[in-house]
Design a protein around this motif. Structure first.
Motif, short mmCIF file in Angstrom:
data_model
loop_
_atom_site.label_atom_id
_atom_site.label_comp_id
_atom_site.label_asym_id
_atom_site.label_seq_id
_atom_site.Cartn_x
_atom_site.Cartn_y
_atom_site.Cartn_z
N MET A 1 0.84 -1.20 0.00
CA MET A 1 0.00 0.00 0.00
C MET A 1 0.88 1.26 0.00
N PRO A 2 0.61 2.17 -0.90
CA PRO A 2 1.34 3.44 -0.82
C PRO A 2 0.99 4.15 0.49
N THR A 3 1.89 5.01 0.94
CA THR A 3 1.62 5.76 2.16
C THR A 3 1.28 7.20 1.80
N ARG A 25 5.29 5.99 -2.83
CA ARG A 25 5.14 4.59 -3.25
C ARG A 25 5.39 3.62 -2.10
N ASP A 26 4.76 2.46 -2.23
CA ASP A 26 5.00 1.36 -1.33
C ASP A 26 6.47 0.97 -1.54
N PRO A 27 7.28 0.82 -0.47
CA PRO A 27 8.70 0.55 -0.69
C PRO A 27 8.96 -0.77 -1.44
N ASN A 28 9.79 -0.71 -2.47
CA ASN A 28 10.27 -1.90 -3.17
C ASN A 28 11.35 -2.56 -2.32
N VAL A 33 12.81 3.81 3.57
CA VAL A 33 11.81 4.82 3.94
C VAL A 33 12.45 5.74 4.97
N ILE A 34 12.37 7.03 4.72
CA ILE A 34 13.05 8.01 5.58
C ILE A 34 12.05 9.01 6.14
N GLU A 35 12.06 9.17 7.46
CA GLU A 35 11.30 10.25 8.08
C GLU A 35 12.17 11.50 7.98
N ILE A 36 11.64 12.53 7.29
CA ILE A 36 12.43 13.74 7.06
C ILE A 36 12.37 14.62 8.30
N LYS A 37 13.56 14.93 8.84
CA LYS A 37 13.64 15.78 10.03
C LYS A 37 13.90 17.24 9.63
N TYR A 38 14.80 17.41 8.66
CA TYR A 38 15.17 18.77 8.24
C TYR A 38 15.37 18.80 6.73
N VAL A 39 15.07 19.96 6.14
CA VAL A 39 15.35 20.13 4.71
C VAL A 39 15.84 21.56 4.49
N GLY A 40 16.92 21.68 3.72
CA GLY A 40 17.47 23.00 3.42
C GLY A 40 16.70 23.66 2.29
N ILE A 41 16.74 24.99 2.27
CA ILE A 41 16.13 25.74 1.15
C ILE A 41 17.26 26.16 0.22
N CYS A 42 17.21 25.57 -0.99
CA CYS A 42 18.21 25.86 -2.03
C CYS A 42 17.59 26.85 -3.01
N HIS A 43 18.44 27.69 -3.61
CA HIS A 43 17.93 28.65 -4.59
C HIS A 43 17.19 27.94 -5.73
N THR A 44 17.60 26.73 -6.04
CA THR A 44 16.94 25.93 -7.08
C THR A 44 15.46 25.70 -6.75
N ALA A 126 5.43 11.25 -10.62
CA ALA A 126 6.22 12.46 -10.39
C ALA A 126 7.06 12.28 -9.13
N THR A 127 8.32 12.73 -9.17
CA THR A 127 9.11 12.73 -7.93
C THR A 127 8.71 13.97 -7.13
N GLN A 128 8.69 13.80 -5.81
CA GLN A 128 8.36 14.92 -4.92
C GLN A 128 9.42 15.01 -3.83
N GLY A 129 9.82 16.23 -3.52
CA GLY A 129 11.00 16.43 -2.68
C GLY A 129 10.77 16.49 -1.19
N GLY A 130 11.69 17.17 -0.52
CA GLY A 130 11.84 17.05 0.92
C GLY A 130 11.01 17.98 1.78
N TYR A 131 10.23 18.88 1.20
CA TYR A 131 9.35 19.71 2.03
C TYR A 131 8.15 18.83 2.39
N SER A 132 8.43 17.70 3.04
CA SER A 132 7.40 16.70 3.33
C SER A 132 7.84 15.84 4.50
N ASP A 133 6.92 15.03 5.01
CA ASP A 133 7.25 14.30 6.24
C ASP A 133 8.05 13.03 6.02
N HIS A 134 7.95 12.40 4.84
CA HIS A 134 8.79 11.22 4.58
C HIS A 134 9.03 11.04 3.10
N ILE A 135 9.99 10.20 2.77
CA ILE A 135 10.33 9.95 1.37
C ILE A 135 10.80 8.50 1.23
#
Ligand code: ZN
Length: 348
Positions: A1-3, A25-28, A33-44, A126-135
Motif C-alpha cells: 500500500m502506498p503511504t 510509493r509502497d517501498p520496493n 523509507v526516511i522520516e524527514i527531520k530537516y530540509v534546506g532551502i536551495c535557490h533551485t 512524479a518525484t516529490q521532494g523534501g518539504y514533506s514528512d517522509h520519502i
C-alpha cells in the motif's frame, strides 16, 4: 500500500507554497523509507517553484537537501537499518535508459532522475521532494550522515556542500593552491569551509565587505569587495581556481583575468543570459572556463565523511514550514546567514 505524505507544494508559478497531501510509493525491496527531520532551502527550489526555468510540473514539492532517520527498509537493503541517520540530495536515480553507467559521473548522465520536478524510473510517477514528512528512496541514492554532525546543519551539505566539494577536489584544491570564491552565500560559505579544510588558500570575492568577518572566521585568508575596482588590479593573475557561486551578470573578462597561467574558472550558478567572454581573456594565459554540477553519490558520501572528520556543517537559520514563503523572499534578497533549514517537526 502506498503511504500518504504530508508536505508543502507549489501549485502555480505565482502562488505561495501551501499544505499538500500526496502518495509515496509502497517501498520496493531495494528501497529505504526516511522520516524527514530537516530540509534546506536551495535557490533551485525557488527557481523551480516559480517556473523560472520553464520546466515546472505542478503540484511540486521542492526540497533536495534532506536529512532524516530511516523508519523502514526493503528486504534487499544491506547498507541501512531502522534508526540510521541519512540524507538525500539532488537526485534519487540515475542512468535510467542510459547506454552506459558511469557511477563516478552519474550527475552528468542524461538518465538522471531529480529528487523533485521529475519522473521516477517507472516513467509515470512524479518525484516529490523534501518539504514533506517522509520519502521513499532506492538504497543506492541514500547517504550516511556521520554521527558527530547535527542533522539540521548537515542538511545543506547534500546540495550546497557537494556543489562546492566536487569542483574543489576535481581541480585539486589543497596546500599551495590559491582559490577564489565569488559570492559569500549558501554555496560560497561552504566553499570557504571545505576549501580551507583541504588546505587551500581561500579568498572571498564579494560585492561588499559586509560579511568579511564571517568569511575570515570560517577559514578565508583574504576577503575583497568586487565593488572596489582596485580589487581586480591587485589580484590580477593570482588564482589557480576561481569558483563562481553567483548567478548574477558579472564582468566575466575581469574575473578571468584573476587566473594565473593554466588557471580555471568554474561556473556553479546559472546566469540568465549567455556569457560574453573575450578570447584574449583565455588565450594569453591558457586559461579555462568550466562548469560543474553537484557530485556523484560516491563523491557525496566522500564529502559527508570529510565533513565528519573535519566537523564541517552549514551555518543555518532554522525555520518552521509555515515560514517557507517568507524565507524564499529573504533568500532572493540574500538576507540569510547562510542557509535556511526547515524543521519538519513544525508540519505536525
Ligand atoms: Zn540545490
Amino acid at each position: 500500500m502506498p503511504t500518504i505524505a504530508k508536505g508543502y507544494a507549489a501549485t502555480d508559478a505565482s502562488k505561495p507554497l501551501s499544505p499538500f497531501t500526496f502518495e509515496r510509493r509502497d517501498p520496493n525491496p531495494e528501497d529505504v523509507v526516511i522520516e524527514i527531520k530537516y530540509v534546506g532551502i536551495c535557490h533551485t527550489d525557488i527557481h523551480s517553484a516559480r517556473n523560472e526555468w520553464k520546466n515546472a510540473v505542478y503540484p511540486m514539492v521542492p526540497g533536495h537537501e534532506i536529512a532524516g532517520v530511516v523508519t523502514a527498509v526493503g528486504s534487499e537493503v544491506r547498507k541501512f537499518k531502522v534508526g540510521d541517520r541519512v540524507g538525500v540530495g539532488c537526485f534519487v536515480d540515475s542512468c535510467v535508459g542510459c547506454a552506459s553507467r558511469d557511477l563516478d559521473n552519474e550527475q552528468y548522465m542524461p538518465g538522471l532522475v531529480l529528487t523533485y520536478n521529475a519522473v521516477e524510473a517507472d516513467g509515470k510517477t512524479a518525484t516529490q521532494g523534501g518539504y514533506s514528512d517522509h520519502i521513499v528512496v532506492k538504497e543506492g541514492y541514500v547517504l550516511s550522515i556521520p554521527d558527530n554532525l547535527p542533522l539540521d546543519a548537515a542538511a545543506p551539505l547534500l546540495c550546497a556542500g557537494v556543489t562546492l566539494y566536487s569542483p574543489l577536489r576535481h581541480w585539486h584544491a589543497g596546500p599551495g593552491k590559491k582559490v577564489a570564491i565569488i559570492g559569500m552565500g549558501g554555496l560560497g560559505h561552504m566553499g570557504v569551509k571545505l576549501g580551507s579544510a583541504m588546505g587551500a588558500d581561500i579568498t572571498v570575492l564579494s560585492q561588499s565587505l559586509s560579511k568579511k568577518e564571517d568569511g575570515l572566521k570560517l577559514g578565508a585568508k583574504e576577503y575583497y569587495a568586487t565593488s572596489d575596482a582596485t580589487t581586480f588590479e591587485k589580484l590580477a593573475r593570482s588564482f589557480d581556481l576561481v569558483l563562481c557561486t553567483v548567478s548574477a551578470e558579472i564582468d566575466w573578462n575581469a574575473y578571468l583575468n584573476l587566473l594565473k597561467v593554466d588557471g580555471t574558472m568554474v561556473l556553479l550558478g546559472v546566469p540568465e543570459h549567455a556569457i560574453p567572454v573575450h578570447a584574449f581573456s583565455l588565450i594569453p594565459a591558457r586559461r579555462s572556463l568550466a562548469g560543474s554540477l553537484i557530485g556523484s553519490i560516491k563523491e557525496t558520501q566522500e564529502m559527508l565523511d570529510f565533513c565528519g572528520k573535519h566537523r564541517i556543517v552549514s551555518e543555518i537559520e532554522k525555520i518552521k514550514i509555515q515560514e517557507v514563503n517568507e524565507a524564499f523572499d529573504r533568500v532572493l534578497k540574500s538576507d540569510v546567514r547562510y542557509r535556511f533549514v526547515i524543521d519538519m517537526a513544525s508540519l505536525a
